[in-house]
Design a protein around this motif. Structure first.
Motif, PDB file in Angstrom:
ATOM      1  N   UNK A  93      -3.154  -9.473  -8.340  1.00 36.40           N
ATOM      2  CA  UNK A  93      -4.431  -8.769  -8.126  1.00 36.40           C
ATOM      3  C   UNK A  93      -4.236  -7.580  -7.188  1.00 36.40           C
ATOM      4  N   UNK A  94      -3.411  -7.771  -6.165  1.00 29.07           N
ATOM      5  CA  UNK A  94      -3.115  -6.664  -5.243  1.00 29.07           C
ATOM      6  C   UNK A  94      -2.341  -5.571  -5.966  1.00 29.07           C
ATOM      7  N   UNK A  95      -1.339  -5.980  -6.747  1.00 22.87           N
ATOM      8  CA  UNK A  95      -0.501  -5.003  -7.446  1.00 22.87           C
ATOM      9  C   UNK A  95      -1.267  -4.267  -8.547  1.00 22.87           C
ATOM     10  N   UNK A  96      -2.285  -4.868  -9.090  1.00 21.88           N
ATOM     11  CA  UNK A  96      -3.105  -4.172 -10.088  1.00 21.88           C
ATOM     12  C   UNK A  96      -3.825  -2.986  -9.462  1.00 21.88           C
ATOM     13  N   UNK A  97      -4.115  -3.109  -8.170  1.00 23.05           N
ATOM     14  CA  UNK A  97      -4.762  -2.005  -7.452  1.00 23.05           C
ATOM     15  C   UNK A  97      -3.762  -0.921  -7.069  1.00 23.05           C
ATOM     16  N   UNK A  98      -2.498  -1.336  -6.845  1.00 18.83           N
ATOM     17  CA  UNK A  98      -1.470  -0.379  -6.418  1.00 18.83           C
ATOM     18  C   UNK A  98      -0.109  -0.868  -6.908  1.00 18.83           C
ATOM     19  N   UNK A  99       0.252  -0.512  -8.141  1.00 17.56           N
ATOM     20  CA  UNK A  99       1.536  -0.961  -8.683  1.00 17.56           C
ATOM     21  C   UNK A  99       2.718  -0.104  -8.249  1.00 17.56           C
ATOM     22  N   UNK A 100       2.478   0.945  -7.470  1.00 17.33           N
ATOM     23  CA  UNK A 100       3.550   1.863  -7.098  1.00 17.33           C
ATOM     24  C   UNK A 100       4.570   1.182  -6.193  1.00 17.33           C
ATOM     25  N   UNK A 101       5.837   1.560  -6.336  1.00 20.86           N
ATOM     26  CA  UNK A 101       6.896   0.988  -5.502  1.00 20.86           C
ATOM     27  C   UNK A 101       6.660   1.280  -4.030  1.00 20.86           C
ATOM     28  N   UNK A 102       6.107   2.440  -3.732  1.00 24.95           N
ATOM     29  CA  UNK A 102       5.886   2.841  -2.341  1.00 24.95           C
ATOM     30  C   UNK A 102       4.569   2.316  -1.775  1.00 24.95           C
ATOM     31  N   UNK A 103       3.727   1.727  -2.599  1.00 28.40           N
ATOM     32  CA  UNK A 103       2.406   1.245  -2.168  1.00 28.40           C
ATOM     33  C   UNK A 103       1.636   2.360  -1.456  1.00 28.40           C
ATOM     34  N   UNK A 104       1.698   3.540  -2.044  1.00 32.37           N
ATOM     35  CA  UNK A 104       1.106   4.701  -1.371  1.00 32.37           C
ATOM     36  C   UNK A 104      -0.389   4.844  -1.614  1.00 32.37           C
ATOM     37  N   UNK A 105      -0.967   3.983  -2.427  1.00 32.96           N
ATOM     38  CA  UNK A 105      -2.423   4.014  -2.621  1.00 32.96           C
ATOM     39  C   UNK A 105      -3.132   3.148  -1.580  1.00 32.96           C
ATOM     40  N   UNK A 106      -2.595   1.948  -1.367  1.00 34.77           N
ATOM     41  CA  UNK A 106      -3.224   1.018  -0.425  1.00 34.77           C
ATOM     42  C   UNK A 106      -2.516   0.996   0.926  1.00 34.77           C
ATOM     43  N   UNK A 107      -1.235   1.293   0.923  1.00 33.40           N
ATOM     44  CA  UNK A 107      -0.418   1.156   2.128  1.00 33.40           C
ATOM     45  C   UNK A 107       0.292  -0.183   2.129  1.00 33.40           C
ATOM     46  N   UNK A 108       1.607  -0.158   2.303  1.00 31.19           N
ATOM     47  CA  UNK A 108       2.358  -1.402   2.351  1.00 31.19           C
ATOM     48  C   UNK A 108       1.933  -2.299   3.494  1.00 31.19           C
ATOM     49  N   UNK A 109       1.456  -1.687   4.580  1.00 28.74           N
ATOM     50  CA  UNK A 109       0.977  -2.511   5.702  1.00 28.74           C
ATOM     51  C   UNK A 109      -0.280  -3.280   5.329  1.00 28.74           C
ATOM     52  N   UNK A 110      -1.119  -2.713   4.460  1.00 35.45           N
ATOM     53  CA  UNK A 110      -2.310  -3.419   3.995  1.00 35.45           C
ATOM     54  C   UNK A 110      -1.935  -4.527   3.019  1.00 35.45           C
ATOM     55  N   UNK A 111      -1.049  -4.214   2.055  1.00 31.47           N
ATOM     56  CA  UNK A 111      -0.721  -5.198   1.024  1.00 31.47           C
ATOM     57  C   UNK A 111       0.069  -6.373   1.584  1.00 31.47           C
ATOM     58  N   UNK A 112       1.016  -6.113   2.496  1.00 27.92           N
ATOM     59  CA  UNK A 112       1.850  -7.211   2.989  1.00 27.92           C
ATOM     60  C   UNK A 112       1.055  -8.158   3.882  1.00 27.92           C
ATOM     61  N   UNK A 113       0.159  -7.605   4.697  1.00 28.63           N
ATOM     62  CA  UNK A 113      -0.664  -8.471   5.547  1.00 28.63           C
ATOM     63  C   UNK A 113      -1.579  -9.342   4.691  1.00 28.63           C
ATOM     64  N   UNK A 114      -2.149  -8.758   3.624  1.00 33.05           N
ATOM     65  CA  UNK A 114      -3.023  -9.524   2.741  1.00 33.05           C
ATOM     66  C   UNK A 114      -2.239 -10.597   1.987  1.00 33.05           C
ATOM     67  N   UNK A 115      -1.082 -10.229   1.461  1.00 39.82           N
ATOM     68  CA  UNK A 115      -0.273 -11.164   0.694  1.00 39.82           C
ATOM     69  C   UNK A 115       0.171 -12.349   1.551  1.00 39.82           C
ATOM     70  N   UNK A 116       0.665 -12.076   2.750  1.00 38.71           N
ATOM     71  CA  UNK A 116       1.114 -13.156   3.629  1.00 38.71           C
ATOM     72  C   UNK A 116      -0.057 -14.022   4.103  1.00 38.71           C
TER      73      UNK A 116
END
Length: 437
Positions: A93-116
């Motif tokens: 669900x997170x990756x559907x919002x931002x499938x980019x390798x760099x996570x430049x739409x959501x920010x990797x700091x946003x996605x990793x905190x949510x995922x963990x």
């Protein structure tokens, strides 16, 4: 179902450097809570997920208001109602919002905190410790990893006072995780004592290792060997050295600028320099010996030394499964550093680790230089069956929290699950180190 995600909360918190970072809290309908904080690196590969920062003048441009907003406004609705124990569905669900390798739409700091945070909530919903939940997800047999611990910090972690980023020790000869920590503590104290005697004790670097007041890079290796001896150990016996060259920080286009020594080396000269160190010191592992833009150098180094030492790709691989597959085919290294925030979600990190393990690569779960009290990576290393854990040094609470968590986990699963020297069993450091007793 009581496992359903009911609420996702994001907030700004602060990391070990006093910089803003993202914390996410996931609450389930059954009242269970999971919480996680995004770490941040100083030495970063160009192909890793970005930390989204606000820019501007406030807080040095490092504020995370947009990343926090992305969690609240975009990630939270996508996770709402999902089963917290289904990590893959949440990460998808997170990756559907931002499938980019760099996570430049959501920010990797946003996605990793949510995922963990979802992983923590899922473990809580099952009434399991996080390491067990992650073992359930990965199918791995939980094990206590061999710690890789910084004694001298350098590179981007110490104002580039020396060019090499990490001078570390490992204790493959220890019989338990606790013994490995005890021996490392003695080496760390001995190194500080040697620095004090020379009038060069100048505090600690970002990850807690001693600040490197040396005249040349090799002096750090010389001092580290003396520290191992002062601690009552024989270098190359129970205790070995591990280096993170972080060559991308000072290398480009096959040229390597050693600022401390005011000299520039070509690719072949850089390989020869590191090879001389491998001959002279009990080095069992070396990370990013050549720059990420120098695949020819990585292949040449691995061809020359890959049967002797563990050669780790960090900036070179950035926890990316495709890059690991390419590196295995090209024989550009033989181990991978797993940093979940490099790739952005827990599922992607697990996929990379599995890809590496299937190809015979060593696997090392790693912290970042900007850390917090979050201990997720200790549970990752255990639950994913990684063979090593790299957290930083043996000081500062954001580091010690992770080592101490491994001790607690060891009590829960049994000290016989400690991997000891197994991660390095296929290397020949003991035979090739000329100074070994």
């Amino acid at each position: 179902m009581s496992n359903r995600i009911d609420k996702v909360i994001a907030r700004r918190v602060w990391d070990s450097r006093g910089n803003p970072t993202v914390e996410v809290e996931v609450q389930t309908t059954g009242g269970r809570v999971g919480r996680a904080i995004a770490p941040a690196g100083a030495s970063r590969g160009t192909r890793e997920a970005i930390d989204m920062r606000d820019g501007g003048k406030a807080l040095g441009g490092l504020d995370v208001g947009q990343a926090v907003a992305n969690v609240a406004e975009r990630i939270a609705p996508a996770l709402s109602g999902l089963d917290a124990t289904d990590q893959k569905a949440a990460d998808d669900a997170i990756l559907a919002l931002d499938p980019s390798a760099l996570k430049d739409r959501l920010g990797g700091n946003a996605t990793v905190a949510a995922s963990l945070a979802v992983a923590h909530a899922g473990a809580a919903a099952k009434g399991e410790p996080l390491w067990q939940h992650l073992a359930d997800l990965s199918g791995a047999t939980p094990s206590i990893p061999l710690p890789e611990i910084q004694i001298f910090g350098g590179g981007a972690h110490a104002g580039r006072r020396v060019d090499i980023q990490d001078f570390m020790v490992m204790v493959p000869g220890a019989s338990t995780f606790g013994e490995a920590l005890e021996i490392t503590s003695e080496v760390y104290r001995a190194a500080g004592s040697l620095m004090e005697r020379k009038g060069r004790l100048a505090g600690v670097a970002d990850e807690g290792g001693w600040w490197p007041v040396f005249d040349h890079n090799e002096e750090a290796l010389e001092t580290l060997v003396k520290a191992i001896e002062l601690a009552g150990e024989t270098p190359g016996d129970r205790v070995v050295i591990s280096l993170d060259i972080a060559a991308s920080e000072f290398g480009k286009d096959g040229r390597y600028r050693l600022a401390l020594e005011d000299r520039e080396l070509g690719r072949d000269e850089m390989i020869r320099l590191l090879g001389d160190w491998l001959d002279a010191y009990p080095i069992a592992s070396i990370e990013d010996p050549l720059a990420e833009d120098d695949p020819d150098g990585m292949r040449a180094f691995t061809a020359a030394y890959g049967d002797r030492v563990q050669i780790i790709g960090d900036d070179y691989l950035v926890t990316n499964s495709a890059l690991v597959r390419d590196a295995a085919t090209d024989r550009a290294c033989n181990a991978v550093l797993i940093k979940v925030n490099q790739v952005g979600t827990l599922s992607e990190a697990l996929d990379c680790l599995t890809t590496a393990s299937d190809r015979g690569f060593g696997t090392i779960v790693s912290a970042r230089s900007g850390e917090t009290e979050d201990v997720s990576i200790s549970h990752m290393a255990v639950g994913f069956g990684a063979r090593q854990l790299k957290v930083g040094s043996f000081t500062r609470s954001e580091r010690m929290a992770k080592w101490n968590e491994c001790l607690r986990i060891g009590d829960a699963i049994g000290q016989d699950r400690f991997v000891a020297g197994a991660p390095l069993a296929d290397t020949a450091w003991a035979r090739t180190y000329k100074g070994a007793a």
